[in-house]
Design an enzyme around this catalytic site. Structure first.
Site, PDB file in Angstrom:
ATOM      1  N   ASP A 201       6.669 -20.180   1.822  1.00  4.96           N
ATOM      2  CA  ASP A 201       6.452 -19.081   0.881  1.00  4.96           C
ATOM      3  C   ASP A 201       7.426 -19.240  -0.276  1.00  4.96           C
ATOM      4  O   ASP A 201       8.204 -20.203  -0.318  1.00  4.96           O
ATOM      5  CB  ASP A 201       6.627 -17.721   1.568  1.00  4.96           C
ATOM      6  CG  ASP A 201       5.690 -16.663   0.988  1.00  4.96           C
ATOM      7  OD1 ASP A 201       5.779 -16.403  -0.226  1.00  4.96           O
ATOM      8  OD2 ASP A 201       4.872 -16.103   1.741  1.00  4.96           O
ATOM      9  N   HIS A 272       2.460 -18.516  -3.949  1.00  5.57           N
ATOM     10  CA  HIS A 272       3.601 -18.419  -3.030  1.00  5.57           C
ATOM     11  C   HIS A 272       4.254 -19.780  -2.848  1.00  5.57           C
ATOM     12  O   HIS A 272       4.560 -20.207  -1.733  1.00  5.57           O
ATOM     13  CB  HIS A 272       3.151 -17.844  -1.688  1.00  5.57           C
ATOM     14  CG  HIS A 272       2.802 -16.382  -1.759  1.00  5.57           C
ATOM     15  ND1 HIS A 272       3.756 -15.398  -1.864  1.00  5.57           N
ATOM     16  CD2 HIS A 272       1.603 -15.761  -1.745  1.00  5.57           C
ATOM     17  CE1 HIS A 272       3.157 -14.212  -1.905  1.00  5.57           C
ATOM     18  NE2 HIS A 272       1.845 -14.405  -1.856  1.00  5.57           N
ATOM     19  N   GLU A 336      -2.823 -13.899  -3.337  1.00  3.87           N
ATOM     20  CA  GLU A 336      -1.888 -13.487  -4.381  1.00  3.87           C
ATOM     21  C   GLU A 336      -1.478 -14.657  -5.276  1.00  3.87           C
ATOM     22  O   GLU A 336      -0.292 -14.972  -5.426  1.00  3.87           O
ATOM     23  CB  GLU A 336      -0.649 -12.839  -3.750  1.00  3.87           C
ATOM     24  CG  GLU A 336      -0.987 -11.556  -2.992  1.00  3.87           C
ATOM     25  CD  GLU A 336       0.217 -10.919  -2.327  1.00  3.87           C
ATOM     26  OE1 GLU A 336       0.265  -9.684  -2.244  1.00  3.87           O
ATOM     27  OE2 GLU A 336       1.125 -11.664  -1.881  1.00  3.87           O
TER      28      GLU A 336
END
Length: 547
Positions: A201, A272, A336
């Site tokens: 991440d 990420h 995202e």
């Protein structure tokens, strides 16, 4: 001589049962709820001389036997003897395979013996997990015993869903290999069979990749432990972080396999990615200026989708990942992913033109499908978060629905397989109660156990569409969870509620669950697990372990 042998036999029996008798549990309370339970009066006397008789040559049955013996070792001072035979033994725990679905089992406890039948070694494992809950809690505490009573009962059981998972984020905060094994133990205790390991991440890269050593030299560390909303918060005196070596990963994968849990790794892309970009800046659209952030939230810096070097990197990483993890599925993220850098990147815009894509959403789909095609060549399938739907997905991609259930419903209607993990019911980093003043720090939200239990993975789908729902999963993100006892508190007892959704979907009853979970909480106490107490009655015998 006959009299002498008789008295010697009597003496042997007396010696085998000398010491404290630990009485049977008061009621047969199993979580998750079995398909059928018929309890009777009476007990089977388990002693240190009780044999475990294996009626199959399958060596993986030994996994379950060793774990069960580990539960009894402190009470009896030694493991139960294990034998192999073609015929069941009187007064023994007889274990056999056959005639059932792979994860299905039957458990028959009589005064004169115990019979376990599993459709596979996994089914036998779940039978032993049920037997574990039927042991008196004094055994879990390691109290010495001469006789341990097991209640007489006939249990027939099998799970409803194939995928019953739990996810641990080790990127926002790093947990040791032993912590990860404890997480796996908790999954196993609740008959969950998938461990989704969130390994990369923005805030940390946690898996050793031999071909790209800077991923762990640089990407595994940031300037402070506690994530903040502001970048100018105080730094730690030494960098915070950590990673798992490939040897540690192999050990954890094997540890999980012995508990019939498949480890599904997650390698995030195309968003990420800050930790990877800080390690190898050429992977980003800007090519410089990247750091491993010590703030949480969605970051604009993502992998460049226009450069072939990015895909060579992704393929190099995934080549090592598939060697470490034998799972059918590899999770490749997809959530995202801001598109602002792609909109301004000449290479990404050229990729859109060359591949005749409509927009940046389709560019993300191109990215994910290119990774999927590579993994397919390795005999693997992908899982992605529900954003992978936005630019179109292949027929073989599995969607993990997290932004509510809408993405999962859409995917199932398209004919894609789905794992339901909606944040509305499955995000275990949310507060357990709306009275948050005395609760451990959380990212926010409010998810009481009743809400977790109310999840209906089939909601909004007809009978034909329901076949695409593989199962359910609870997710633990760790932006505000830096210690493992905090993680335990957020998991328990809500993970038990989700386990019952996954295992006992057709047989759920929350009032019954509350009673049975109160019994299970006594085992949490015995094992030293931290857990929330909001659901338990004030007169519960479970002690407070949250302080």
């Amino acid at each position: 001589m006959k009299k002498l042998l008789f008295f010697c036999g009597v003496a042997a029996v007396l010696c085998s049962s000398c010491g404290k008798r630990i009485a049977r549990v008061e009621s047969v309370d199993i979580v998750p709820q079995p398909v059928s339970v018929v309890a009777s009066d009476g007990a089977f006397d388990l002693t240190k001389n009780t044999k475990i008789c294996l009626l199959s040559d399958d060596s993986t049955l030994n996994y379950s036997v060793r774990l069960f013996n580990g539960l009894l070792d402190k009470s009896f001072g030694k493991p139960l003897p294990v034998i192999k035979s073609t015929q069941p033994e009187a007064g023994a725990i007889n274990v056999r395979l056959g005639g059932l679905q792979p994860e299905e089992y039957t458990l028959n406890i009589r005064p004169d013996g115990v019979d376990i039948t599993g459709g596979s070694p996994a089914g036998v494992f779940y039978a032993f997990q049920t037997l574990r809950q039927l042991l008196p809690v004094a055994v879990a505490r390691g109290e010495k015993a001469g006789v341990i009573e097991l209640p007489v009962a006939e249990i027939a059981d099998k799970p409803h869903f194939a995928h019953r998972g739990g996810m641990l984020d080790v990127c926002r905060h790093f947990f040791t290999a032993d912590d990860v094994k404890t997480f796996i133990d908790i999954l196993a205790m609740h008959k969950l069979n998938r461990f989704h390991w969130h390994l990369t991440d923005d805030q940390g890269w946690r898996i050793e990749i031999k071909q790209y050593p800077k991923l762990t030299e640089v990407g595994a560390f940031r300037d402070r432990c506690n994530l903040q909303a502001e970048a100018d918060a105080p730094k730690d005196s030494v960098p915070y972080g950590g990673f798992y070596t490939q040897d540690e990963i192999r050990d954890i994968v094997q540890y999980a396999a012995k508990r019939f849990i498949t480890v599904i790794p997650e390698i995030e892309m195309p968003g990420h990615a800050s930790a990877a970009l800080a390690s190898y800046p050429y992977l980003g659209c800007k090519g410089e200026g990247y750091v491993v952030p010590s703030t949480w939230g969605v970051k604009a810096d993502v992998y460049c989708a226009g450069n072939d070097s990015t895909f060579r990197f992704i393929e190099g990483v995934l080549s090592e990942v598939v060697e470490l993890f034998p799972s059918e599925y590899i999770h490749i993220g997809g959530d995202e992913c801001p598109k602002i850098n792609w909109q301004q990147c000449p290479a990404c815009q050229q990729r859109i033109k060359t591949e005749k894509l409509k927009n940046e959403n389709e560019l993300q789909s191109y990215f994910m499908q290119r990774a999927e095609k590579f993994l397919a060549g390795k005999g693997r399938k992908i899982v992605g978060w529900d954003e992978i739907l936005e630019g179109g997905i292949s027929e073989t991609a599995t969607v993990m629905s997290w932004r509510g259930s809408a993405g999962g419903i859409e995917a199932a209607k398209k004919g894609n397989h789905v794992i339901m993990a909606p944040n509305s019911h499955c995000y275990l980093d949310y507060y357990q109660t709306d009275k948050t003043e005395t609760e451990p720090k959380s990212i926010g939200g409010h998810l009481p156990i009743e809400k977790v239990y109310s999840l209906d993975p089939y909601e909004g789908l007809n009978a034909d569409e329901q076949q695409y729902i593989l199962g359910v999963q609870g997710n633990l993100w760790t932006e505000f969870i830096s210690e493992f006892d905090h993680a335990e508190y957020m998991l328990l007892p809500r993970l038990a509620a989700l386990a019952e959704v996954g295992w006992s979907y057709d047989n759920k009853d929350f009032d019954s669950f509350k009673k049975r979970e109160t019994s299970l909480a006594r085992l949490y106490d015995a094992y030293g697990y931290k857990y929330a107490k909001h659901m338990f009655p004030a007169d519960s015998t479970a002690t407070d372990t949250t302080k």
